[in-house]
Design a protein around this motif. Structure first.
Motif, PDB file in Angstrom:
ATOM      1  N   ARG A 142      -3.399   2.107  -1.804  1.00 61.33           N
ATOM      2  CA  ARG A 142      -2.379   1.194  -2.317  1.00 61.33           C
ATOM      3  C   ARG A 142      -1.012   1.651  -1.842  1.00 61.33           C
ATOM      4  O   ARG A 142      -0.704   2.845  -1.828  1.00 61.33           O
ATOM      5  CB  ARG A 142      -2.398   1.184  -3.844  1.00 61.33           C
ATOM      6  CG  ARG A 142      -1.319   0.305  -4.464  1.00 61.33           C
ATOM      7  CD  ARG A 142      -1.367   0.368  -5.980  1.00 61.33           C
ATOM      8  NE  ARG A 142      -1.034   1.711  -6.462  1.00 61.33           N
ATOM      9  CZ  ARG A 142      -1.136   2.073  -7.736  1.00 61.33           C
ATOM     10  NH1 ARG A 142      -1.602   1.220  -8.636  1.00 61.33           N
ATOM     11  NH2 ARG A 142      -0.817   3.294  -8.105  1.00 61.33           N
ATOM     12  N   LEU A 143      -0.188   0.686  -1.447  1.00 67.16           N
ATOM     13  CA  LEU A 143       1.210   0.938  -1.114  1.00 67.16           C
ATOM     14  C   LEU A 143       2.063   0.447  -2.273  1.00 67.16           C
ATOM     15  O   LEU A 143       1.816  -0.629  -2.826  1.00 67.16           O
ATOM     16  CB  LEU A 143       1.602   0.197   0.164  1.00 67.16           C
ATOM     17  CG  LEU A 143       0.955   0.682   1.460  1.00 67.16           C
ATOM     18  CD1 LEU A 143       1.059  -0.386   2.542  1.00 67.16           C
ATOM     19  CD2 LEU A 143       1.600   1.989   1.921  1.00 67.16           C
ATOM     20  N   ARG A 144       3.089   1.231  -2.622  1.00 72.18           N
ATOM     21  CA  ARG A 144       3.938   0.818  -3.733  1.00 72.18           C
ATOM     22  C   ARG A 144       5.316   1.444  -3.617  1.00 72.18           C
ATOM     23  O   ARG A 144       5.453   2.590  -3.168  1.00 72.18           O
ATOM     24  CB  ARG A 144       3.304   1.212  -5.067  1.00 72.18           C
ATOM     25  CG  ARG A 144       4.039   0.675  -6.287  1.00 72.18           C
ATOM     26  CD  ARG A 144       3.235   0.864  -7.549  1.00 72.18           C
ATOM     27  NE  ARG A 144       3.814   0.119  -8.660  1.00 72.18           N
ATOM     28  CZ  ARG A 144       3.238  -0.009  -9.844  1.00 72.18           C
ATOM     29  NH1 ARG A 144       2.056   0.565 -10.082  1.00 72.18           N
ATOM     30  NH2 ARG A 144       3.811  -0.703 -10.806  1.00 72.18           N
ATOM     31  N   THR A 151      15.055  -0.326   2.364  1.00 71.10           N
ATOM     32  CA  THR A 151      13.738  -0.862   2.722  1.00 71.10           C
ATOM     33  C   THR A 151      13.870  -1.847   3.867  1.00 71.10           C
ATOM     34  O   THR A 151      13.135  -1.791   4.863  1.00 71.10           O
ATOM     35  CB  THR A 151      13.089  -1.567   1.515  1.00 71.10           C
ATOM     36  OG1 THR A 151      13.042  -0.677   0.411  1.00 71.10           O
ATOM     37  CG2 THR A 151      11.676  -2.022   1.854  1.00 71.10           C
ATOM     38  N   THR A 234       5.160  -7.734   7.074  1.00 71.16           N
ATOM     39  CA  THR A 234       6.571  -7.419   7.250  1.00 71.16           C
ATOM     40  C   THR A 234       7.451  -8.508   6.642  1.00 71.16           C
ATOM     41  O   THR A 234       8.400  -8.231   5.902  1.00 71.16           O
ATOM     42  CB  THR A 234       6.905  -7.267   8.749  1.00 71.16           C
ATOM     43  OG1 THR A 234       6.143  -6.190   9.304  1.00 71.16           O
ATOM     44  CG2 THR A 234       8.389  -6.980   8.951  1.00 71.16           C
ATOM     45  N   LEU A 237       7.404  -8.372   2.760  1.00 72.76           N
ATOM     46  CA  LEU A 237       8.245  -7.317   2.189  1.00 72.76           C
ATOM     47  C   LEU A 237       9.726  -7.644   2.348  1.00 72.76           C
ATOM     48  O   LEU A 237      10.531  -7.370   1.447  1.00 72.76           O
ATOM     49  CB  LEU A 237       7.911  -5.973   2.841  1.00 72.76           C
ATOM     50  CG  LEU A 237       6.499  -5.436   2.590  1.00 72.76           C
ATOM     51  CD1 LEU A 237       6.264  -4.147   3.361  1.00 72.76           C
ATOM     52  CD2 LEU A 237       6.254  -5.217   1.103  1.00 72.76           C
ATOM     53  N   ARG A 247       4.061  -4.031  -4.117  1.00 66.41           N
ATOM     54  CA  ARG A 247       2.720  -3.487  -4.265  1.00 66.41           C
ATOM     55  C   ARG A 247       1.782  -4.161  -3.281  1.00 66.41           C
ATOM     56  O   ARG A 247       1.738  -5.382  -3.201  1.00 66.41           O
ATOM     57  CB  ARG A 247       2.196  -3.708  -5.689  1.00 66.41           C
ATOM     58  CG  ARG A 247       2.844  -2.831  -6.743  1.00 66.41           C
ATOM     59  CD  ARG A 247       2.616  -3.382  -8.119  1.00 66.41           C
ATOM     60  NE  ARG A 247       3.347  -4.625  -8.310  1.00 66.41           N
ATOM     61  CZ  ARG A 247       2.907  -5.638  -9.049  1.00 66.41           C
ATOM     62  NH1 ARG A 247       1.713  -5.597  -9.623  1.00 66.41           N
ATOM     63  NH2 ARG A 247       3.646  -6.717  -9.194  1.00 66.41           N
ATOM     64  N   VAL A 248       1.037  -3.329  -2.555  1.00 63.91           N
ATOM     65  CA  VAL A 248       0.046  -3.836  -1.601  1.00 63.91           C
ATOM     66  C   VAL A 248      -1.255  -3.086  -1.872  1.00 63.91           C
ATOM     67  O   VAL A 248      -1.498  -2.010  -1.320  1.00 63.91           O
ATOM     68  CB  VAL A 248       0.499  -3.628  -0.136  1.00 63.91           C
ATOM     69  CG1 VAL A 248      -0.454  -4.344   0.819  1.00 63.91           C
ATOM     70  CG2 VAL A 248       1.930  -4.098   0.076  1.00 63.91           C
ATOM     71  N   GLY A 262       3.739  -0.337   5.642  1.00 61.04           N
ATOM     72  CA  GLY A 262       4.196   0.229   4.385  1.00 61.04           C
ATOM     73  C   GLY A 262       4.960   1.527   4.578  1.00 61.04           C
ATOM     74  O   GLY A 262       5.990   1.756   3.926  1.00 61.04           O
ATOM     75  N   LEU A 267       7.358   2.783   1.566  1.00 67.27           N
ATOM     76  CA  LEU A 267       6.517   2.676   0.381  1.00 67.27           C
ATOM     77  C   LEU A 267       5.626   3.908   0.251  1.00 67.27           C
ATOM     78  O   LEU A 267       5.287   4.559   1.239  1.00 67.27           O
ATOM     79  CB  LEU A 267       5.656   1.415   0.447  1.00 67.27           C
ATOM     80  CG  LEU A 267       6.391   0.081   0.584  1.00 67.27           C
ATOM     81  CD1 LEU A 267       5.396  -1.077   0.553  1.00 67.27           C
ATOM     82  CD2 LEU A 267       7.443  -0.089  -0.501  1.00 67.27           C
ATOM     83  N   LEU A 269       2.149   5.781  -0.422  1.00 69.84           N
ATOM     84  CA  LEU A 269       0.727   5.530  -0.199  1.00 69.84           C
ATOM     85  C   LEU A 269      -0.101   6.397  -1.134  1.00 69.84           C
ATOM     86  O   LEU A 269       0.124   7.602  -1.238  1.00 69.84           O
ATOM     87  CB  LEU A 269       0.361   5.831   1.254  1.00 69.84           C
ATOM     88  CG  LEU A 269      -1.091   5.613   1.673  1.00 69.84           C
ATOM     89  CD1 LEU A 269      -1.441   4.134   1.634  1.00 69.84           C
ATOM     90  CD2 LEU A 269      -1.326   6.176   3.075  1.00 69.84           C
TER      91      LEU A 269
END
Length: 293
Positions: A142-144, A151, A234, A237, A247-248, A262, A267, A269
């Motif tokens: 998960r990316l967050r 960013t 991209t 985001l 969140r991904v 990410g 972000l 990981l």
């Protein structure tokens, strides 16, 4: 214990929600912030009722003798692909066979499907249950992170056009679904269009789409190439407002293109549960939806 189909009613949607909220901890801990995002519970209710309408044979509620909810299992069939959208049992009813009966009913609904997919939690008991049911367990990432000015400074601009999606793109969405996961989401797109922003790419290089919420969650992404998938993620985001909790979730090892985007965005990981698959390799490039898979 009484096992019956989930009905398309506010009462049953609320019963399903109560089970999930209790099974996965208090609301603030589960939301990852001070309470649930505005409108989140109503959104979940809409999804529960949607599945009760489209797949009554796959949606089940377990009740005690007094008629109080004990557990819920929601599943759907889409063109030969079966998915488990929700599976939860109250803590007080666990280890009593409630979950076994619910999952058996949901799996029976998907018996004729060639493919199956579940976005599983980190619960080791759930992982063992899905493995015993014949699913291959693919550890997920998960990316967050919070979206800030830096960013958008870090991210390279998309390498091509990304358009706002609308209802007329339905055929394109279903076509990409079939290419990536073997079956179209069909009516699920109609609901997602009311709850999420849809981004679409469609040019000589191929096609793809991505749903992204105002709360920062990338709900689902599918494309005919990694290049287009990176373009979509991209753009997703970059369209988020500052302060959003990006969140991904649901990234298997095959989705390194998403990990790269990410990391470029700054972000964090981490590992997060499993993507469980039966009769199919990990779809790629693809980010599943926890509900619509």
């Amino acid at each position: 214990m009484i096992l019956r189909q989930l009905r398309d009613t506010d009462e049953d949607a609320e019963a399903a929600w109560e089970v999930v909220a209790a099974a996965f901890g208090d609301s603030a801990a589960l939301a990852g912030k001070d309470g649930w995002p505005p409108g989140y519970v109503a959104e979940v209710h809409e999804r529960n009722r949607h599945l009760a309408r489209t797949d009554p044979g796959g949606c089940w509620l377990a009740l005690d003798k007094a008629g109080m909810p004990l557990g819920v299992a929601l599943s759907a069939r889409r063109e030969g692909t079966w998915g488990l959208s929700m599976f939860a049992v109250l803590p007080r009813a666990q280890r009593q066979g409630v979950g076994r009966e619910l999952l058996a009913a949901a799996l029976l609904y998907g018996r004729g499907c060639l493919r199956g997919i579940i976005c599983g939690s980190e619960d080791p008991r759930a992982a063992s249950t899905y493995r015993r049911a014949g699913f291959a367990l693919h550890p997920a990432m998960r990316l967050r992170g919070t979206v800030g000015p830096e960013t958008k400074e870090r991210l390279s601009p998309p390498d091509g056009a990304v358009h706002e999606g609308v209802a007329r793109h339905r055929d394109l969405l279903d076509s990409v679904d079939r290419r990536t996961r073997g079956g179209a989401h069909g009516a699920d797109h109609e609901l997602l269009l009311t709850q999420r922003r849809l981004l679409v790419v469609d040019d000589l290089a191929g096609s793809g789409y991505c749903y992204v919420g105002e709360d920062g969650k990338v709900e689902m992404l599918a494309a005919t190439s990694r290049r287009l998938a990176k373009r979509l993620l991209t753009a997703a985001l970059l369209c988020l407002p500052e302060g959003a909790d990006a969140r991904v979730p649901g990234l298997t090892a095959e989705q390194q293109w998403a990990v790269d985007v990410g990391i470029e965005a700054g972000l964090e990981l981490s590992t997060s549960g499993y993507v469980c698959l039966r009769g199919m390799p990990p779809p790629m490039p693809y980010i599943p939806s926890g509900t619509f898979l």
